[in-house]
Design a protein around this motif. Structure first.
Motif, short mmCIF file in Angstrom:
data_model
loop_
_atom_site.label_atom_id
_atom_site.label_comp_id
_atom_site.label_asym_id
_atom_site.label_seq_id
_atom_site.Cartn_x
_atom_site.Cartn_y
_atom_site.Cartn_z
N PHE A 14 0.70 -1.15 -0.11
CA PHE A 14 0.02 0.04 0.12
C PHE A 14 0.92 1.30 0.00
CE2 PHE A 14 -3.04 -2.95 0.36
CZ PHE A 14 -4.38 -2.39 0.93
N GLY A 15 0.49 2.33 -0.92
CA GLY A 15 1.52 3.41 -0.83
C GLY A 15 1.61 4.16 0.52
N SER A 16 0.49 4.25 1.02
CA SER A 16 0.54 5.17 2.15
C SER A 16 0.34 4.19 3.41
CB SER A 16 -0.45 6.24 2.16
OG SER A 16 -0.06 7.22 0.96
N PRO A 17 0.90 4.31 4.48
CA PRO A 17 0.77 3.51 5.70
C PRO A 17 -0.62 4.11 6.51
CG PRO A 17 2.50 4.84 6.16
CD PRO A 17 2.15 4.94 4.72
N LEU A 18 -1.46 3.24 7.31
CA LEU A 18 -2.49 3.98 7.95
C LEU A 18 -1.66 4.33 9.18
CD1 LEU A 18 -4.00 0.18 8.18
CD2 LEU A 18 -4.84 2.47 6.84
N ARG A 19 -2.02 5.53 9.84
CA ARG A 19 -1.30 6.26 10.78
C ARG A 19 -2.11 6.37 12.04
NH1 ARG A 19 4.21 7.35 9.46
NH2 ARG A 19 4.21 8.00 7.03
N GLY A 20 -1.56 6.03 12.99
CA GLY A 20 -2.23 6.23 14.64
C GLY A 20 -3.14 5.28 14.65
#
Ligand code: CU
Length: 331
Positions: A277-283
């Protein structure tokens, strides 16, 4: 005199039939022990002065662009919990199998040798390849060889794919392959955790050796759920980390049945990477790692102390899917 009367009234009250009824003994099987001091699936938590027999450390990233990997399928006795021995089927005599690491675009040349007395095979989730050619059954004393070039970064399951697959996985034939992106991730304290389940019949013969209970497997009701093949291994021998410093966890859920609601008590994941996935999940507080899937967790621990990590499906944590990070002051 007044005190004596009062005391007599108190004694009378305490021995009244109504009070006796309230003080009836708890139902059989109720836990009379005081609760543990922190939520960790009720595993005994040790101190980090003794190292676990299998470190969770991730192997270092190498500069090699060609990897010749050879594994042997073989049956061994595997100790799932103290004095609980299981008739395991393995890659290279360990459960999970060895942790492997390569980089996107590398060549992985793999050979499986079958040193067991039944067919086995190898399925790499990191490979894109025709299964009927590469993942075919290997007969005893035979071997198979195939080559692949991983295209997608992440942490991937590998496993035996011989039917019945559920039995070959439940018996121990799985592991993790880390595929790094071409540009290295930032430095961190890196660990690998493979979650899996054991379904056991009654003990037989030497060491009261246990073997697979197929009905328990079909009912998804394991006796043990483990990280890296041993129940509560990193609770009795916590993993030492530095507080405030980046931690990266490569997590694979081998199953074969139970999802992993992965959570670190006292922490929030700064980032969760799901495959490429290009962007990680944050928080993220808890992330569900599917059976046959993997995720990469990045976090920091806010102060020195003990931080349990669990599957927040707490029946599974109670069956052994629990460990502890012992955060020490950074020097
Ligand atoms: Cu197998």
């Amino acid at each position: 005199m007044r005190f004596i009367v009062l005391a007599a009234l108190v004694v009378a009250a305490c021995s009244s039939p109504a009070t006796q009824q309230q003080a009836a003994p708890p139902a059989q099987g109720a836990n009379l022990n005081p609760p543990a001091e922190m939520s960790h699936g009720e595993a005994p938590v040790g101190v980090a002065t003794t190292k676990p027999d299998r470190a969770a450390d991730a192997p270092a990233r190498t500069k090699a662009r060609h990897h010749r990997i050879r594994m042997t399928a073989v049956a061994v006795r595997h100790e799932v919990s103290p004095d609980v021995w299981y008739d395991a089927w393995t890659f290279d005599s360990v459960v999970p199998g060895p942790v492997l690491r390569a980089t996107v675009g590398d060549t992985v040349e793999f050979t499986l040798i079958n040193g067991a007395n039944m067919p086995h095979s190898m399925d790499f989730h990191a490979a894109e390849i025709a299964p009927n050619r590469a993942y075919r059954n290997v007969m005893p004393k035979d071997s198979v060889q195939f080559t692949f070039v991983p295209r997608v970064p992440g942490v991937f399951m590998y496993h035996c794919g011989t039917a019945p697959v559920a039995a070959h996985i439940a018996n121990g034939m799985y592991g993790a392959l880390i595929i790094d992106p071409a540009a290295p991730r930032p430095a961190a304290q890196e660990f690998v955790l493979v979650q899996s389940e054991f379904y056991m019949g009654a003990g037989q013969g030497k060491d009261s050796l246990r073997a697979l209970d197929w009905q328990k497997l079909l009912g998804a009701s394991p006796d043990y759920v483990t990280f890296n093949g041993v129940a509560s291994r990193y609770a009795t021998h916590p993993i030492e980390v530095k507080a405030h410093a980046p931690i990266r966890l490569y997590m694979v859920n081998a199953g074969p049945n139970r999802f992993s609601a992965f959570h670190v008590v006292g922490a929030i994941f700064d980032a969760v990477f799901v495959d490429a996935f290009g962007s990680p999940l944050r928080g993220v507080q808890t992330y569900n790692v599917p059976v046959g899937g993997g995720a990469i967790f990045e976090l920091k621990l806010a102060e020195p102390g003990q931080y349990p990590f669990v599957s927040h499906a707490f029946a599974d944590a109670t069956k052994g899917a629990v460990g502890v990070f012992q955060a020490v002051p950074a020097k």
